[in-house]
Scaffold this active site. Structure first.
Site, PDB file in Angstrom:
ATOM      1  N   ALA A   4      12.684 -37.575 -17.114  1.00 22.80           N
ATOM      2  CA  ALA A   4      14.078 -38.232 -17.485  1.00 22.80           C
ATOM      3  C   ALA A   4      14.094 -39.458 -16.447  1.00 22.80           C
ATOM      4  O   ALA A   4      13.989 -39.461 -15.432  1.00 22.80           O
ATOM      5  CB  ALA A   4      15.258 -37.187 -17.412  1.00 22.80           C
ATOM      6  N   SER A   5      15.033 -40.373 -17.165  1.00 26.21           N
ATOM      7  CA  SER A   5      15.243 -41.841 -16.121  1.00 26.21           C
ATOM      8  C   SER A   5      16.386 -42.203 -16.587  1.00 26.21           C
ATOM      9  O   SER A   5      17.354 -41.610 -17.416  1.00 26.21           O
ATOM     10  CB  SER A   5      14.107 -42.538 -16.340  1.00 26.21           C
ATOM     11  OG  SER A   5      14.006 -42.948 -17.835  1.00 26.21           O
ATOM     12  N   HIS A   6      16.946 -43.298 -16.045  1.00 25.73           N
ATOM     13  CA  HIS A   6      18.059 -43.904 -16.281  1.00 25.73           C
ATOM     14  C   HIS A   6      17.905 -44.975 -17.273  1.00 25.73           C
ATOM     15  O   HIS A   6      18.775 -45.810 -18.004  1.00 25.73           O
ATOM     16  CB  HIS A   6      18.448 -44.996 -15.263  1.00 25.73           C
ATOM     17  CG  HIS A   6      17.116 -45.632 -14.650  1.00 25.73           C
ATOM     18  ND1 HIS A   6      16.205 -45.499 -13.825  1.00 25.73           N
ATOM     19  CD2 HIS A   6      17.046 -47.150 -14.848  1.00 25.73           C
ATOM     20  CE1 HIS A   6      15.373 -46.626 -13.651  1.00 25.73           C
ATOM     21  NE2 HIS A   6      16.041 -47.585 -14.377  1.00 25.73           N
ATOM     22  N   ASN A   7      16.418 -44.954 -18.161  1.00 27.03           N
ATOM     23  CA  ASN A   7      16.187 -45.886 -19.271  1.00 27.03           C
ATOM     24  C   ASN A   7      16.772 -45.126 -20.439  1.00 27.03           C
ATOM     25  O   ASN A   7      17.139 -44.069 -20.456  1.00 27.03           O
ATOM     26  CB  ASN A   7      14.769 -46.190 -19.047  1.00 27.03           C
ATOM     27  CG  ASN A   7      14.284 -46.744 -18.101  1.00 27.03           C
ATOM     28  OD1 ASN A   7      14.901 -47.776 -17.717  1.00 27.03           O
ATOM     29  ND2 ASN A   7      13.032 -46.260 -17.440  1.00 27.03           N
ATOM     30  N   ASN A  12      12.304 -41.190 -22.044  1.00 26.89           N
ATOM     31  CA  ASN A  12      12.239 -39.931 -21.616  1.00 26.89           C
ATOM     32  C   ASN A  12      11.261 -39.073 -22.278  1.00 26.89           C
ATOM     33  O   ASN A  12      10.856 -39.341 -23.225  1.00 26.89           O
ATOM     34  CB  ASN A  12      13.324 -39.086 -21.571  1.00 26.89           C
ATOM     35  CG  ASN A  12      14.430 -39.817 -20.730  1.00 26.89           C
ATOM     36  OD1 ASN A  12      14.130 -40.549 -19.898  1.00 26.89           O
ATOM     37  ND2 ASN A  12      15.677 -39.433 -21.138  1.00 26.89           N
TER      38      ASN A  12
END
Length: 74
Positions: A4-7, A12
């Site tokens: 998972a990411s801030h994108n 994800n």
């Protein structure tokens, strides 16, 4: 690995790594995605390999790989 990411959420997902510890190729990932999405039928029980023989061979190999015990050489 699940990532998972801030994108944005569509970035994800799951990352696949091979036995060498490196990420799988894009082609290998595409094949996995096709299986999961139903585009390719997964293997069925009647066409999956089976182990033949007995575990005695594995036990013998294990015993040969261990050093002899001190009592064995006395």
């Amino acid at each position: 690995m699940i990532s998972a990411s801030h994108n944005p959420h569509h970035d994800n997902g799951i990352k696949f790594f091979g036995p060498d510890g490196f990420k799988l190729s894009d082609d290998a990932e595409a094949e996995i995605e096709a299986i999961v999405s139903g585009e390719i039928a997964p293997a069925q029980p009647d066409n999956i390999g089976r182990r033949a023989g007995s575990m005695m061979g594995a036990a013998a190999m294990w015993n040969m790989s261990k050093p002899p015990s001190p009592r064995a050489s006395a």
